[in-house]
Write a protein that holds these residues in place. Structure first.
Motif, short mmCIF file in Angstrom:
data_model
loop_
_atom_site.label_atom_id
_atom_site.label_comp_id
_atom_site.label_asym_id
_atom_site.label_seq_id
_atom_site.Cartn_x
_atom_site.Cartn_y
_atom_site.Cartn_z
N LEU A 181 -4.19 -33.15 -18.62
CA LEU A 181 -5.03 -34.99 -18.52
C LEU A 181 -6.29 -34.48 -19.45
CD1 LEU A 181 -5.73 -33.51 -15.08
CD2 LEU A 181 -4.87 -35.25 -15.19
N GLY A 182 -6.25 -36.56 -20.13
CA GLY A 182 -7.37 -36.72 -20.73
C GLY A 182 -7.72 -37.99 -20.78
N TYR A 183 -8.58 -38.26 -20.83
CA TYR A 183 -9.28 -39.60 -20.92
C TYR A 183 -9.08 -40.58 -21.72
CZ TYR A 183 -13.87 -38.06 -18.56
OH TYR A 183 -14.28 -37.45 -17.30
N VAL A 184 -8.40 -41.83 -21.52
CA VAL A 184 -7.80 -43.08 -21.95
C VAL A 184 -8.35 -43.87 -21.36
CG1 VAL A 184 -6.11 -44.17 -22.61
CG2 VAL A 184 -5.74 -41.33 -22.14
N SER A 185 -9.10 -44.64 -22.47
CA SER A 185 -9.83 -46.04 -21.03
C SER A 185 -8.43 -47.17 -21.14
CB SER A 185 -11.13 -46.65 -21.81
OG SER A 185 -12.09 -45.42 -21.82
N THR A 186 -8.58 -48.18 -20.15
CA THR A 186 -7.65 -49.07 -20.57
C THR A 186 -7.67 -49.73 -21.85
OG1 THR A 186 -8.03 -49.49 -18.15
CG2 THR A 186 -6.25 -51.13 -19.08
N ASP A 187 -7.97 -50.12 -22.84
CA ASP A 187 -7.94 -50.50 -23.76
C ASP A 187 -7.16 -50.05 -24.87
OD1 ASP A 187 -10.63 -49.44 -23.17
OD2 ASP A 187 -11.67 -50.16 -25.04
N GLU A 188 -6.98 -48.52 -24.94
CA GLU A 188 -7.41 -47.57 -25.80
C GLU A 188 -5.49 -47.46 -24.45
OE1 GLU A 188 -6.54 -42.80 -27.04
OE2 GLU A 188 -8.57 -43.74 -27.06
N ALA A 189 -5.23 -47.15 -24.04
CA ALA A 189 -3.49 -47.02 -23.26
C ALA A 189 -2.70 -48.65 -23.84
CB ALA A 189 -3.82 -46.94 -21.74
N VAL A 190 -4.00 -49.44 -23.45
CA VAL A 190 -3.35 -51.17 -24.03
C VAL A 190 -2.60 -50.81 -25.47
CG1 VAL A 190 -3.09 -53.44 -24.27
CG2 VAL A 190 -3.56 -52.48 -22.66
N GLN A 191 -4.05 -50.71 -26.23
CA GLN A 191 -3.76 -50.74 -27.19
C GLN A 191 -2.18 -50.03 -27.97
OE1 GLN A 191 -7.53 -49.47 -29.47
NE2 GLN A 191 -6.95 -50.05 -31.97
N PHE A 192 -2.28 -48.64 -27.56
CA PHE A 192 -1.36 -47.78 -28.06
C PHE A 192 0.02 -47.43 -27.61
CE2 PHE A 192 -5.25 -47.03 -29.67
CZ PHE A 192 -4.97 -46.84 -31.82
N SER A 193 -0.01 -48.62 -26.10
CA SER A 193 1.18 -48.42 -25.05
C SER A 193 2.60 -48.65 -25.95
CB SER A 193 1.01 -49.18 -23.99
OG SER A 193 1.18 -50.27 -25.79
N GLY A 194 2.41 -48.63 -26.56
CA GLY A 194 4.33 -48.41 -27.45
C GLY A 194 4.54 -46.84 -28.43
N ASN A 195 3.68 -46.84 -29.12
CA ASN A 195 3.59 -44.67 -29.38
C ASN A 195 3.53 -43.82 -29.24
OD1 ASN A 195 1.47 -45.76 -30.37
ND2 ASN A 195 1.96 -45.22 -32.59
N LEU A 196 2.42 -44.13 -28.35
CA LEU A 196 1.54 -42.56 -27.60
C LEU A 196 0.90 -43.19 -25.93
CD1 LEU A 196 -1.45 -42.85 -30.55
CD2 LEU A 196 0.82 -41.16 -29.88
N PRO A 197 1.98 -43.44 -25.20
CA PRO A 197 2.05 -43.97 -24.25
C PRO A 197 1.31 -42.82 -23.12
CG PRO A 197 4.22 -43.39 -23.99
CD PRO A 197 3.52 -43.66 -25.60
N THR A 198 0.31 -43.52 -22.45
CA THR A 198 -0.80 -42.59 -20.74
C THR A 198 -0.35 -43.85 -20.49
OG1 THR A 198 -2.31 -43.64 -22.45
CG2 THR A 198 -1.63 -41.10 -22.97
N THR A 199 -0.49 -42.76 -19.12
CA THR A 199 -0.46 -43.18 -17.50
C THR A 199 -1.66 -42.99 -16.50
OG1 THR A 199 2.36 -42.96 -17.72
CG2 THR A 199 1.04 -43.86 -15.28
N SER A 200 -2.78 -43.38 -16.07
CA SER A 200 -3.69 -43.07 -15.96
C SER A 200 -3.43 -42.52 -14.13
CB SER A 200 -4.95 -44.58 -15.58
OG SER A 200 -5.51 -44.46 -14.34
#
Length: 395
Positions: free
Chosen positions: A130-149
């Motif tokens: 697991l990692g700390y991913v804030s929503t803005d980062e999740a949006v920014q890299f949703s195409g090639n580094l997708p993460t799910t909170s």
């Protein structure tokens, strides 16, 4: 983002007055036998994570140890092993005062990972659970580094803009501050490239004329301006530090949360690589409620965990300074300001409409940068399915 903005507190404390801490030599050592886990209530049922979770649950944070990460360090059992050179701490993962049968490894972020994004780190190192991913980062890299909170331990970001209340006694909002600064020739000093500042400019909340991206992490320019200028900060740290630990200032500051302007990401949400969600589901079904309870336990009684955090900061010895007094302030502020709170009657949930609204606000900000998924929707970024609705601050 945390990996940039938290640098300000570190170097500020170094450059001005520094906290009353001294670093220890690098190396590996055992943590204090008095840990948060030993203070947990042992009345709850034993949780067995062996067989469903990795033998070591690895969590990548986005900064050095601090109070906002308290829920993680709360789960460490007695005598955790500290790797000062690697900036990690590992111990038995505890729940209800008992070992869960697996280990927990917490990795520092920020300087420890070269200030890289957590989502990038997670895809480079597949041992990270697991990692700390804030929503803005999740949006920014949703195409090639997708993460799910899977657990939003904090509902609101502590990111704020602060100012001198004596200079601007009538200011009570960031928009009002912008007007006052424009009139008096002051600026808002911030780290260049901050996504929230792009939003504040695009939305008209702050005029371009007051924006100054030259913040270097030290309090020197804020202090030398004598109250004329404003500055970015964290509501969980700077108000205490500037009043009590920056001798050249030594008085109160006022502040307003960035979230009050409409830029309201979920900060540092506990996230997995989206492609691993199905595989990790049996683990997350048991682990997420443990994380929820650890969050509640920390916020209600943070002292033992804050002492451990202070010890880690001392041993990591990388220029970041933090003590239990700042940690106590952070824990109190998280509750007082609703940074951590029960939503829907329990802690850790994400609101779908709020997430979708944020996506629409974030797309223009990240246009031309990162890799935003073209058809991104809220459900791509989070799930509440593992949360226990019986666990909350009000329970």
């Amino acid at each position: 983002m945390r990996t940039i903005t938290r640098l300000g507190v570190a170097t500020a404390a170094l450059a001005a007055t520094a906290l009353a801490l001294t670093g220890c030599a690098a190396g590996s050592s055992s943590g204090s036998s008095t840990t948060a886990a030993t203070a947990q209530s042992a009345s709850g049922p034993k949780v067995d994570l062996s067989g469903v979770c990795p033998a070591t649950v690895v969590v990548q944070t986005d900064w050095n140890p601090e109070g906002e990460h308290g829920h993680l360090y709360q789960m460490l059992g007695p005598d955790p092993q500290i790797d000062a050179s690697g900036k990690t701490v590992t111990g038995d993962l505890y729940a209800n005062g008992k070992s869960t049968g697996v280990k927990l490894e917490i990795r520092a972020g920020g300087p420890a990972i070269g200030y890289s994004k957590v989502s990038s780190q997670m895809y480079q190192d597949k041992s990270i659970t697991l990692g700390y991913v804030s929503t803005d980062e999740a949006v920014q890299f949703s195409g090639n580094l997708p993460t799910t909170s899977v657990f939003a331990e904090n509902d609101t970001s502590p990111m704020a803009i602060m100012w001198d209340p004596k200079t601007y006694p009538k200011v009570d909002s960031i928009a009002g501050l912008g007007k006052a600064l424009a009139k008096d020739g002051g600026v808002v000093r911030y780290f260049n490239g901050a996504a929230y500042m792009t939003y504040l400019e695009q939305s008209g909340t702050l005029p371009k004329s007051v924006l100054d991206g030259s913040y270097d992490g030290t309090p020197s320019k804020f202090v030398s301006a004598g109250g004329k200028d404003a500055q970015q900060g964290f509501a969980t740290a700077e108000p205490y530090i500037y009043q009590n630990q920056v001798a050249a200032w030594g008085k109160k500051v006022d502040y307003a949360l960035i979230s009050s302007t409409g830029w309201n990401p979920y900060p540092e949400a506990m996230s997995v690589r989206s492609g691993d969600l199905t595989k990790l589901t049996p683990c997350l079904q048991k682990l997420v409620p443990v994380m929820q309870q650890a969050d509640v336990d920390y916020l209600k009684a943070p002292q033992a965990t804050n002492d451990l955090i202070t010890k880690l900061v001392q041993q990591y010895n990388n220029g970041w300074t933090y003590d239990s007094k700042v940690g106590a302030f952070a824990a109190a502020q998280m509750v007082k300001l609703g940074i951590a709170k029960d939503t829907d009657g329990y802690i850790g949930s994400v609101d779908e409409q709020r997430m979708q609204d944020f996506i629409e606000k974030a797309k223009p900000v990240f246009a031309g940068s990162g890799d935003v998924k073209s058809d991104l929707k809220a459900s791509d970024l989070y799930t509440n399915e593992f949360l226990d609705k019986q666990i909350g601050l009000g329970k």
